[in-house]
Design a protein around this motif. Structure first.
Motif, PDB file in Angstrom:
ATOM      1  N   THR A 325      -0.543  -0.836 -13.233  1.00 13.14           N
ATOM      2  CA  THR A 325       0.914  -1.003 -13.270  1.00 13.14           C
ATOM      3  C   THR A 325       1.608   0.357 -13.246  1.00 13.14           C
ATOM      4  N   LEU A 326       1.068   1.319 -13.996  1.00 18.00           N
ATOM      5  CA  LEU A 326       1.649   2.665 -13.956  1.00 18.00           C
ATOM      6  C   LEU A 326       1.546   3.263 -12.569  1.00 18.00           C
ATOM      7  N   GLN A 327       0.453   3.052 -11.882  1.00 28.38           N
ATOM      8  CA  GLN A 327       0.274   3.613 -10.556  1.00 28.38           C
ATOM      9  C   GLN A 327       1.250   2.995  -9.558  1.00 28.38           C
ATOM     10  N   GLU A 328       1.461   1.684  -9.656  1.00 30.40           N
ATOM     11  CA  GLU A 328       2.383   1.029  -8.735  1.00 30.40           C
ATOM     12  C   GLU A 328       3.799   1.576  -8.890  1.00 30.40           C
ATOM     13  N   ARG A 329       4.145   1.906 -10.101  1.00 28.51           N
ATOM     14  CA  ARG A 329       5.464   2.500 -10.308  1.00 28.51           C
ATOM     15  C   ARG A 329       5.553   3.861  -9.613  1.00 28.51           C
ATOM     16  N   LYS A 330       4.474   4.643  -9.684  1.00 29.61           N
ATOM     17  CA  LYS A 330       4.468   5.940  -9.007  1.00 29.61           C
ATOM     18  C   LYS A 330       4.520   5.759  -7.493  1.00 29.61           C
ATOM     19  N   GLU A 331       3.814   4.762  -6.987  1.00 24.40           N
ATOM     20  CA  GLU A 331       3.861   4.507  -5.543  1.00 24.40           C
ATOM     21  C   GLU A 331       5.260   4.117  -5.087  1.00 24.40           C
ATOM     22  N   ARG A 332       5.928   3.345  -5.902  1.00 23.06           N
ATOM     23  CA  ARG A 332       7.281   2.936  -5.557  1.00 23.06           C
ATOM     24  C   ARG A 332       8.212   4.142  -5.465  1.00 23.06           C
ATOM     25  N   LYS A 333       8.012   5.093  -6.365  1.00 18.86           N
ATOM     26  CA  LYS A 333       8.825   6.307  -6.314  1.00 18.86           C
ATOM     27  C   LYS A 333       8.490   7.138  -5.074  1.00 18.86           C
TER      28      LYS A 333
END
Length: 432
Positions: A325-333
């Protein structure tokens, strides 16, 4: 009739008639023959003199039950006593003994044996009292009875179910100290005989043996005590099928989640919960049939370690899901920072598709590891969707970003099985 001569006939008088063996005389009662009323049988033989020796031998008929919950065992046996009481001697021309049933036992002196630490015992009475009394002309007596006794057995269950137990049946005189009655095994270890057909469902009987010791009571003194010791080794196959194999299978089943995609939450979460609940049921079932001891048993170690492995597999997925979940947030950014592609009719209508690219064809785009997670190069293709009105398809732009490759799952596929196999090697080498 007196002996007379005349008329060519001889007649015999009872005065000169040869007396038959009085033990076979129909007119003589056993009480009169043994002179029961002439003696005081409330006193032991040779009262005031040395201790009367009483030999004992035992024939074990069956070992009926062993209970770990109640810490006891049940045994059926023939208990035989041998002693000499000159008050019971009688005249016999052919040296034959006389055998009586239990009715005469109440009229003479017999040893007052009891079973130490027994919880309950009884003499069989079908179809009559299973008691036999045999008296020899010189006063020797054999007293035999068939008894079933339930006695305490202090078990050490720290190695259960890979344990070996030693139980004892203890025989002692209740009233007579060693100054009045000397108990001994009549033939040593050969005084104990067992039926070859004796078998138990959970145990293998390894050996029977006899010992003799003195027991001291502060208020009454020293007593002779006879011990029947037997060693039991537990069958392990039943517990392998009912406990160890199911627990091992549940642990192996929990490893399946390491090969399931992290996005398949409905698959991985129920699998983890099911294995945890099944392990809890196995532990509860085992403890329900065991006494509540204050120490850890061998089976507890195996089950609780297995439970920890199953529980850790659930925690592992929780960690994977959180880090993903943390990684997906970084990908979104990262997507939000990508430059705008010119000529797009509808910039908002984009989709991201991911495909793995060989590292040799994408160049060397190195990035530092973040949060201890190794990442894998993926090619992100941003493609314009076809315009539903004009049918125009925009151009595509390509960029390289980093996403999580579930390194925790990859390592867990080897760490969990390897650790569990290592635990089993240590466990079985210690307890077997």
């Amino acid at each position: 009739m007196a002996l007379t001569e005349g008329s060519g006939r001889k007649s015999f008088s009872p005065m000169y008639k040869r007396s038959p063996d009085i033990t076979k005389s129909w007119g003589t009662k056993s009480e009169q023959l043994l002179r029961i009323d002439d003696h005081d049988f409330t006193m032991r033989p040779g009262f005031g003199g040395p201790a009367v020796p009483v030999g004992v031998d035992v024939q074990v008929e069956s070992l009926d039950a062993i209970s770990e919950v109640d810490m006891d065992f049940t045994m059926t046996l023939y208990l035989r006593h041998y002693w000499k009481d000159e008050r019971l001697s009688f005249r016999s021309n052919n040296n034959q003994s006389m055998t009586f049933d239990g009715r005469l036992v109440k009229k003479i002196w017999v040893p007052d044996m009891f079973f130490v630490h027994s919880k309950k015992s009884f003499t069989h009475d079908t179809t009559t009292d299973n008691v036999m009394l045999r008296v020899y002309p010189d006063g020797k007596v054999l007293y035999s009875l068939r008894v079933t006794v339930t006695s305490m057995c202090s078990m050490d269950l720290s190695r259960f179910p890979l344990d070996t137990q030693t139980c004892s049946l203890e025989i002692e005189s209740y009233a007579y100290t060693d100054d009045d009655l000397m108990l001994y095994w009549k033939k040593g270890n050969r005084s104990l005989n067992t039926d070859e057909r004796i078998s138990l469902s959970q145990f293998v009987i390894e050996e029977f043996q006899t010992t003799t010791r003195l027991a001291f009571y502060s208020s009454t003194g020293w007593y002779n005590r006879l011990y029947i010791n037997f060693t039991l080794r537990r069958h392990i196959f039943f517990f392998l099928l009912q406990t160890y194999f199911p627990a091992t299978l549940m642990v192996m089943l929990s490893w399946v989640s390491f090969w399931i995609d992290r996005r398949a939450v409905p698959a991985r979460v129920p699998l983890g919960i099911t294995t945890v609940l099944t392990m809890s049921t196995i532990i509860t079932g085992v403890n329900a049939s065991m006494p509540r001891v204050s120490y850890i048993k061998a089976v507890d170690i195996y089950l609780w370690v297995s439970f920890v492995f199953v529980f850790l597999s659930v925690i592992e997925y929780a960690a994977v899901n959180y880090l993903s979940t943390l990684q997906e947030r970084k990908e979104r950014k990262v997507r939000e920072r990508l430059p705008c592609t010119c000529g797009m009719a509808h910039p908002g209508m984009m989709s991201a598709s991911y495909s793995e690219v060989d590292i040799n064809t994408t160049g060397n785009y190195s990035m530092p590891e973040e949060n201890g997670l190794k990442r894998e190069r993926m090619l992100v293709q941003l493609a314009m969707e076809s315009d539903p009105i004009t049918g125009h398809v925009g151009s595509s732009a390509y960029s390289n970003v980093w996403i999580d490759t579930h390194v925790i799952d990859k390592y867990s596929r080897f760490i969990f099985p390897g650790s569990y196999i290592f635990f089993n090697i240590i466990y079985w080498s210690i307890y077997c």
